[in-house]
Design a protein around this motif. Structure first.
Motif, PDB file in Angstrom:
ATOM      1  N   UNK A  16     -10.951  -3.182   1.202  1.00 25.97           N
ATOM      2  CA  UNK A  16     -10.267  -2.208   2.041  1.00 25.97           C
ATOM      3  C   UNK A  16     -10.866  -2.288   3.444  1.00 25.97           C
ATOM      4  N   UNK A  17     -10.002  -2.450   4.407  1.00 25.09           N
ATOM      5  CA  UNK A  17     -10.392  -2.445   5.812  1.00 25.09           C
ATOM      6  C   UNK A  17      -9.711  -1.260   6.498  1.00 25.09           C
ATOM      7  N   UNK A  18     -10.258  -0.873   7.619  1.00 23.73           N
ATOM      8  CA  UNK A  18      -9.587   0.133   8.418  1.00 23.73           C
ATOM      9  C   UNK A  18      -9.724  -0.217   9.892  1.00 23.73           C
ATOM     10  N   UNK A  20       0.494  -4.076   4.421  1.00 19.94           N
ATOM     11  CA  UNK A  20       1.103  -3.709   5.703  1.00 19.94           C
ATOM     12  C   UNK A  20       0.317  -2.612   6.418  1.00 19.94           C
ATOM     13  N   UNK A  21      -0.568  -1.960   5.710  1.00 17.84           N
ATOM     14  CA  UNK A  21      -1.360  -0.885   6.305  1.00 17.84           C
ATOM     15  C   UNK A  21      -0.729   0.475   6.055  1.00 17.84           C
ATOM     16  N   UNK A  22      -1.583   1.470   5.919  1.00 17.52           N
ATOM     17  CA  UNK A  22      -1.103   2.841   5.745  1.00 17.52           C
ATOM     18  C   UNK A  22      -1.977   3.767   6.597  1.00 17.52           C
ATOM     19  N   UNK A  28      -5.751   3.201  10.445  1.00 13.31           N
ATOM     20  CA  UNK A  28      -4.821   2.507   9.553  1.00 13.31           C
ATOM     21  C   UNK A  28      -5.670   1.757   8.538  1.00 13.31           C
ATOM     22  N   UNK A  29      -5.381   1.969   7.282  1.00 13.19           N
ATOM     23  CA  UNK A  29      -6.135   1.346   6.200  1.00 13.19           C
ATOM     24  C   UNK A  29      -5.338   0.196   5.601  1.00 13.19           C
ATOM     25  N   UNK A  30      -6.013  -0.921   5.413  1.00 12.69           N
ATOM     26  CA  UNK A  30      -5.395  -2.127   4.877  1.00 12.69           C
ATOM     27  C   UNK A  30      -6.121  -2.567   3.614  1.00 12.69           C
ATOM     28  N   UNK A  31      -5.369  -3.056   2.637  1.00 15.81           N
ATOM     29  CA  UNK A  31      -6.001  -3.776   1.548  1.00 15.81           C
ATOM     30  C   UNK A  31      -5.788  -5.268   1.791  1.00 15.81           C
ATOM     31  N   UNK A  73       0.830  -1.197   0.000  1.00 20.84           N
ATOM     32  CA  UNK A  73       0.000   0.000   0.000  1.00 20.84           C
ATOM     33  C   UNK A  73       0.864   1.247   0.000  1.00 20.84           C
ATOM     34  N   UNK A  74       0.274   2.306  -0.510  1.00 18.63           N
ATOM     35  CA  UNK A  74       0.947   3.602  -0.482  1.00 18.63           C
ATOM     36  C   UNK A  74      -0.094   4.701  -0.541  1.00 18.63           C
TER      37      UNK A  74
END
Length: 124
Positions: free
Chosen positions: A36-38, A116-118, A93-96, A6-7
């Motif tokens: 997408x999770x957060x 890894x989360x962003x 933190x957002x994850x795909x 992710x970026x």
């Protein structure tokens, strides 16, 4: 081995916009979906949007309806989460996450691969 990178996270003021991306690599089979999770401190992880890789159809949860959207590149290697009209409560933190199993695109356990989360921070 599938990898998701992710970026694009960062800080933005309330009402602003941000787009984060997720690049998938290492797969030799067709992907079923990307979600997408957060997660914010003290809260459970929440799925906010998902897209079916073959059709490109996407959906979002009520908490972000009308503000978030997701799409993918033509080669399907990148998936984007576009976030508009951001609110302080969107801070997380957002994850795909990717699922390669047909029909599995619902809860966290359906997804075998995670980025890894962003961090996304929205200030008021």
């Amino acid at each position: 081995q599938v990898q998701l990178a992710e970026s694009g996270g960062g800080s933005v003021q309330a009402g602003g916009s941000l787009t984060i991306s997720c690049e998938a690599s290492g797969s030799t089979i067709e992907r079923w979906c990307v979600a997408w999770f957060r997660q914010s401190p003290g809260k459970e992880r929440e799925k906010v949007a998902w897209i079916y890789s073959k059709s490109g159809r996407w959906y979002e949860t009520d908490s972000v309806k009308g503000r978030f959207s997701t799409n993918q590149s033509d080669d399907k290697n990148k998936v984007y989460l576009k976030m508009d009209n951001l609110r302080p409560e969107d801070t997380a933190v957002y994850y795909c996450a990717a699922s390669y199993r047909r029909g599995f695109c619902d809860t966290e356990k359906d997804f075998d691969y995670w980025g890894q989360g962003t961090q996304v921070t929205v200030s008021s």
